[in-house]
Design a protein around this motif. Structure first.
Motif, PDB file in Angstrom:
ATOM      1  N   ARG A 231      52.468  43.161  25.250  1.00 53.46           N
ATOM      2  CA  ARG A 231      52.321  42.320  26.435  1.00 53.46           C
ATOM      3  C   ARG A 231      51.631  43.156  27.506  1.00 53.46           C
ATOM      4  O   ARG A 231      52.246  44.046  28.099  1.00 53.46           O
ATOM      5  N   LEU A 232      50.362  42.917  27.695  1.00 55.53           N
ATOM      6  CA  LEU A 232      49.544  43.765  28.551  1.00 55.53           C
ATOM      7  C   LEU A 232      48.949  42.959  29.697  1.00 55.53           C
ATOM      8  O   LEU A 232      48.495  41.823  29.493  1.00 55.53           O
ATOM      9  N   ASP A 233      48.935  43.568  30.874  1.00 54.37           N
ATOM     10  CA  ASP A 233      48.155  42.978  31.958  1.00 54.37           C
ATOM     11  C   ASP A 233      46.692  42.984  31.551  1.00 54.37           C
ATOM     12  O   ASP A 233      46.240  43.855  30.796  1.00 54.37           O
ATOM     13  N   TRP A 234      45.941  42.043  32.107  1.00 56.95           N
ATOM     14  CA  TRP A 234      44.515  41.995  31.776  1.00 56.95           C
ATOM     15  C   TRP A 234      43.819  43.310  32.132  1.00 56.95           C
ATOM     16  O   TRP A 234      42.914  43.754  31.421  1.00 56.95           O
ATOM     17  N   ALA A 235      44.244  43.939  33.211  1.00 54.36           N
ATOM     18  CA  ALA A 235      43.606  45.195  33.622  1.00 54.36           C
ATOM     19  C   ALA A 235      43.776  46.269  32.557  1.00 54.36           C
ATOM     20  O   ALA A 235      42.859  47.066  32.299  1.00 54.36           O
ATOM     21  N   GLU A 236      44.958  46.307  31.904  1.00 55.44           N
ATOM     22  CA  GLU A 236      45.173  47.301  30.853  1.00 55.44           C
ATOM     23  C   GLU A 236      44.412  46.921  29.596  1.00 55.44           C
ATOM     24  O   GLU A 236      43.831  47.783  28.922  1.00 55.44           O
ATOM     25  N   PHE A 237      44.377  45.651  29.267  1.00 60.38           N
ATOM     26  CA  PHE A 237      43.677  45.221  28.067  1.00 60.38           C
ATOM     27  C   PHE A 237      42.175  45.438  28.208  1.00 60.38           C
ATOM     28  O   PHE A 237      41.514  45.922  27.280  1.00 60.38           O
ATOM     29  N   LEU A 238      41.635  45.093  29.373  1.00 59.09           N
ATOM     30  CA  LEU A 238      40.187  45.169  29.588  1.00 59.09           C
ATOM     31  C   LEU A 238      39.731  46.522  30.127  1.00 59.09           C
ATOM     32  O   LEU A 238      38.528  46.758  30.266  1.00 59.09           O
ATOM     33  N   GLN A 239      40.707  47.405  30.416  1.00 61.42           N
ATOM     34  CA  GLN A 239      40.375  48.729  30.969  1.00 61.42           C
ATOM     35  C   GLN A 239      39.556  48.617  32.248  1.00 61.42           C
ATOM     36  O   GLN A 239      38.583  49.355  32.450  1.00 61.42           O
ATOM     37  N   GLY A 240      39.955  47.682  33.110  1.00 58.56           N
ATOM     38  CA  GLY A 240      39.254  47.484  34.384  1.00 58.56           C
ATOM     39  C   GLY A 240      39.894  46.365  35.178  1.00 58.56           C
ATOM     40  O   GLY A 240      40.708  45.599  34.655  1.00 58.56           O
ATOM     41  N   PRO A 241      39.531  46.241  36.429  1.00 57.52           N
ATOM     42  CA  PRO A 241      40.197  45.267  37.306  1.00 57.52           C
ATOM     43  C   PRO A 241      39.698  43.829  37.151  1.00 57.52           C
ATOM     44  O   PRO A 241      40.288  42.909  37.694  1.00 57.52           O
ATOM     45  N   GLU A 242      38.609  43.642  36.412  1.00 58.37           N
ATOM     46  CA  GLU A 242      38.032  42.305  36.332  1.00 58.37           C
ATOM     47  C   GLU A 242      38.914  41.369  35.515  1.00 58.37           C
ATOM     48  O   GLU A 242      39.702  41.799  34.676  1.00 58.37           O
ATOM     49  N   GLN A 243      38.764  40.080  35.761  1.00 59.75           N
ATOM     50  CA  GLN A 243      39.409  39.061  34.968  1.00 59.75           C
ATOM     51  C   GLN A 243      38.601  38.800  33.687  1.00 59.75           C
ATOM     52  O   GLN A 243      37.404  39.074  33.658  1.00 59.75           O
ATOM     53  N   PRO A 244      39.239  38.302  32.618  1.00 57.22           N
ATOM     54  CA  PRO A 244      38.496  38.065  31.378  1.00 57.22           C
ATOM     55  C   PRO A 244      37.407  37.030  31.572  1.00 57.22           C
ATOM     56  O   PRO A 244      37.605  36.008  32.241  1.00 57.22           O
ATOM     57  N   ALA A 245      36.251  37.294  30.990  1.00 58.24           N
ATOM     58  CA  ALA A 245      35.124  36.362  31.074  1.00 58.24           C
ATOM     59  C   ALA A 245      35.428  35.104  30.278  1.00 58.24           C
ATOM     60  O   ALA A 245      36.178  35.124  29.298  1.00 58.24           O
ATOM     61  N   ALA A 246      34.811  34.015  30.692  1.00 53.49           N
ATOM     62  CA  ALA A 246      35.030  32.741  30.011  1.00 53.49           C
ATOM     63  C   ALA A 246      34.613  32.827  28.538  1.00 53.49           C
ATOM     64  O   ALA A 246      35.269  32.260  27.655  1.00 53.49           O
ATOM     65  N   GLY A 247      33.530  33.566  28.251  1.00 58.74           N
ATOM     66  CA  GLY A 247      33.077  33.698  26.874  1.00 58.74           C
ATOM     67  C   GLY A 247      34.080  34.440  26.011  1.00 58.74           C
ATOM     68  O   GLY A 247      34.308  34.084  24.842  1.00 58.74           O
ATOM     69  N   LEU A 248      34.715  35.474  26.563  1.00 59.70           N
ATOM     70  CA  LEU A 248      35.735  36.217  25.817  1.00 59.70           C
ATOM     71  C   LEU A 248      36.929  35.325  25.524  1.00 59.70           C
ATOM     72  O   LEU A 248      37.482  35.340  24.415  1.00 59.70           O
ATOM     73  N   LEU A 249      37.333  34.515  26.505  1.00 60.90           N
ATOM     74  CA  LEU A 249      38.471  33.612  26.315  1.00 60.90           C
ATOM     75  C   LEU A 249      38.171  32.552  25.256  1.00 60.90           C
ATOM     76  O   LEU A 249      39.070  32.138  24.508  1.00 60.90           O
ATOM     77  N   ARG A 250      36.925  32.128  25.153  1.00 62.81           N
ATOM     78  CA  ARG A 250      36.583  31.135  24.131  1.00 62.81           C
ATOM     79  C   ARG A 250      36.762  31.709  22.727  1.00 62.81           C
ATOM     80  O   ARG A 250      37.227  31.018  21.816  1.00 62.81           O
ATOM     81  N   TRP A 251      36.391  32.977  22.556  1.00 67.60           N
ATOM     82  CA  TRP A 251      36.614  33.596  21.253  1.00 67.60           C
ATOM     83  C   TRP A 251      38.104  33.770  20.983  1.00 67.60           C
ATOM     84  O   TRP A 251      38.563  33.554  19.850  1.00 67.60           O
ATOM     85  N   LEU A 252      38.871  34.131  21.995  1.00 65.23           N
ATOM     86  CA  LEU A 252      40.316  34.232  21.820  1.00 65.23           C
ATOM     87  C   LEU A 252      40.912  32.891  21.416  1.00 65.23           C
ATOM     88  O   LEU A 252      41.812  32.825  20.577  1.00 65.23           O
ATOM     89  N   GLU A 253      40.413  31.828  22.007  1.00 64.49           N
ATOM     90  CA  GLU A 253      40.900  30.490  21.654  1.00 64.49           C
ATOM     91  C   GLU A 253      40.639  30.193  20.180  1.00 64.49           C
ATOM     92  O   GLU A 253      41.488  29.619  19.489  1.00 64.49           O
ATOM     93  N   ARG A 254      39.486  30.587  19.689  1.00 69.45           N
ATOM     94  CA  ARG A 254      39.167  30.315  18.296  1.00 69.45           C
ATOM     95  C   ARG A 254      40.037  31.163  17.360  1.00 69.45           C
ATOM     96  O   ARG A 254      40.454  30.691  16.299  1.00 69.45           O
ATOM     97  N   PHE A 255      40.338  32.397  17.760  1.00 65.94           N
ATOM     98  CA  PHE A 255      41.249  33.218  16.970  1.00 65.94           C
ATOM     99  C   PHE A 255      42.650  32.609  16.970  1.00 65.94           C
ATOM    100  O   PHE A 255      43.319  32.541  15.936  1.00 65.94           O
TER     101      PHE A 255
END
Length: 433
Positions: A231-255
């Motif tokens: 269970r990771l904050d987005w900052a830890e998962f993405l190694q940065g302060p940005e929020q996940p991009a919409a394109g990345l979330l679409r691939w996660l949805e398909r997974f």
């Protein structure tokens, strides 16, 4: 199918596929294996496979361990003495003395063949020549000193798992991954889309795989991540302060669509399988980590009319009481008398030496007989090697090790159908286009 009343004598060597094929074609009730001291382990493996594939066959292993007589096999006079002490007395014992006898002299040394050919009045002789797909048959003429050709015998297909069993004490495979079993069409469609997206350099998919490789490969032994669930904050998962991009979330949805319970997220964090996942969530992690490309490669071969029985997937092969010898073969294909092995790499974690990819395959050497070996790289690792200006060096290293480097559907099919020559031809055609 019944066995034939025949005593069939074969010479065991380091490569016994021709002897196995011959026995399956002849279906003898009695098999005598001539075994020199160097090949007692190979004889035991051949015996095990014969007993599986020819129920009821009686196999006698004539080795130092069973007869008490040593046999090196390289000297004519020693071989002659061994025939007098061991082979002929065995042939003259009941019930063998009442059955016709034949010799397969494919294996062994020239000195062994020279002695065996004239050691007995054989009913016929068999020989499997290299790169021939039939068994040559010779019948004695007159006093038995000369021979005439008889009709050749077609050789049956051998399943690849039995080819592997000739070279490993233990051969097994895990049950099918749950994703492949329960979501075959959806997972295959997604695998095709992943390949296409990587071919076109999709930045969102590339970033997602790199984040997952960091957690599941580079940080595999990190105690923080050795849990069932992360269970990771987005900052830890993405190694940065940005929020996940919409394109990345679409691939996660398909997974997630392949296993809705394995992945979850909200605006603050993401939850995914850890490095000690339970069985429920391990399937999706394995699929994302590379099984998607193994699935895709298998279906490419099916689409090219390669028979499913000719393809073995994820075979685990090893020696008894030696866990270090365990190897997993991604694809082992045996068809038309040729055995070809394909290692598949869908990813290329940061910090991994390119040579590691090649050495994993070249270390197999001739462990599985006379095999041609290939490495199929997904688009992402290939692009990373090219960006790092290491592709040419890596390709040369593979070539020097006798490994075909594959990076397309057409190259994979060419390799399985025609080996290295087929890959070179396909690469030439691609260059012309």
């Amino acid at each position: 199918m019944s066995l034939h009343s025949l005593v069939y004598v074969c010479v065991v060597s380091g490569f016994n596929l021709p002897e196995l094929e011959s026995c399956l074609a002849r279906r003898p009730a009695q098999v005598l294996l001539v075994v020199s001291d160097a090949f007692q382990q190979q004889a035991a493996r051949l015996n095990g496979v014969l007993e599986q594939l020819l129920p009821g066959v009686q196999v006698r292993i004539l080795s130092h361990a069973t007869t008490g007589v040593a046999l090196q096999g390289d000297e004519v006079l020693e071989n002659q003495q061994w025939v007098q002490q061991v082979l002929l007395p065995c042939l003259n014992q009941p019930p063998l003395n009442a059955l016709p006898r034949a010799l397969n002299f494919t294996g062994g040394t020239k000195a062994m063949a020279a002695v065996l050919l004239h050691a007995h009045a054989w009913g016929f002789l068999d020989y499997k020549a290299l790169n021939h797909d039939a068994l040559q048959v010779l019948e004695p003429v007159g006093d038995g000193r000369t021979f005439a050709a008889a009709p050749a015998v077609a050789l049956p297909a051998v399943l690849p798992q039995f080819v592997a069993a000739l070279h490993a004490d233990q051969v097994s495979s895990d049950p099918p991954n749950r994703i492949l079993d329960q979501q075959p069409e959806a997972s295959l469609a997604l695998a095709r889309d992943i390949w296409q997206a990587q071919e076109h350099g999709c930045p969102h998919l590339r970033a997602l795989f790199q984040h997952l490789e960091r957690l599941w490969v580079l940080e595999h032994d990190n105690p923080t991540y050795r849990t069932r669930r992360l269970r990771l904050d987005w900052a830890e998962f993405l190694q940065g302060p940005e929020q996940p991009a919409a394109g990345l979330l679409r691939w996660l949805e398909r997974f997630r669509a392949l296993d809705p319970s394995a992945l979850d997220w909200n605006d603050q964090r993401i939850e995914l399988p850890g490095n000690r996942p339970d069985k429920t969530h391990r399937a999706l992690r394995q699929w994302i980590s590379g099984l998607w490309l193994e699935q895709l490669a298998y279906h490419w071969l099916l689409e090219a009319d390669i028979a499913p029985d000719a393809i073995a997937r994820n075979l685990k092969c090893g020696q008894r009481q030696d866990s270090a010898s365990q190897r997993e073969l991604d694809l082992l294909v045996h068809r038309q008398g040729k055995t070809r092995l394909v290692e598949i790499k869908a990813g290329y974690p940061p910090g991994l030496s390119p040579g590691t990819l090649e050495s994993q395959l070249s270390s197999i050497g001739s462990r599985f007989g006379r095999t041609e070996k290939a490495l199929l790289l997904g688009p992402q690792p290939r692009q990373l090697l090219m960006e790092g200006k290491r592709w040419d060096t890596f390709a040369l290293r593979c070539e020097a090790s006798g490994i075909c480097l594959l990076h397309s559907r057409a190259m994979l099919v060419a390799f399985i159908c025609n080996g290295a020559a087929g890959v070179r031809k396909e690469a030439g055609n691609a260059g012309e286009n």
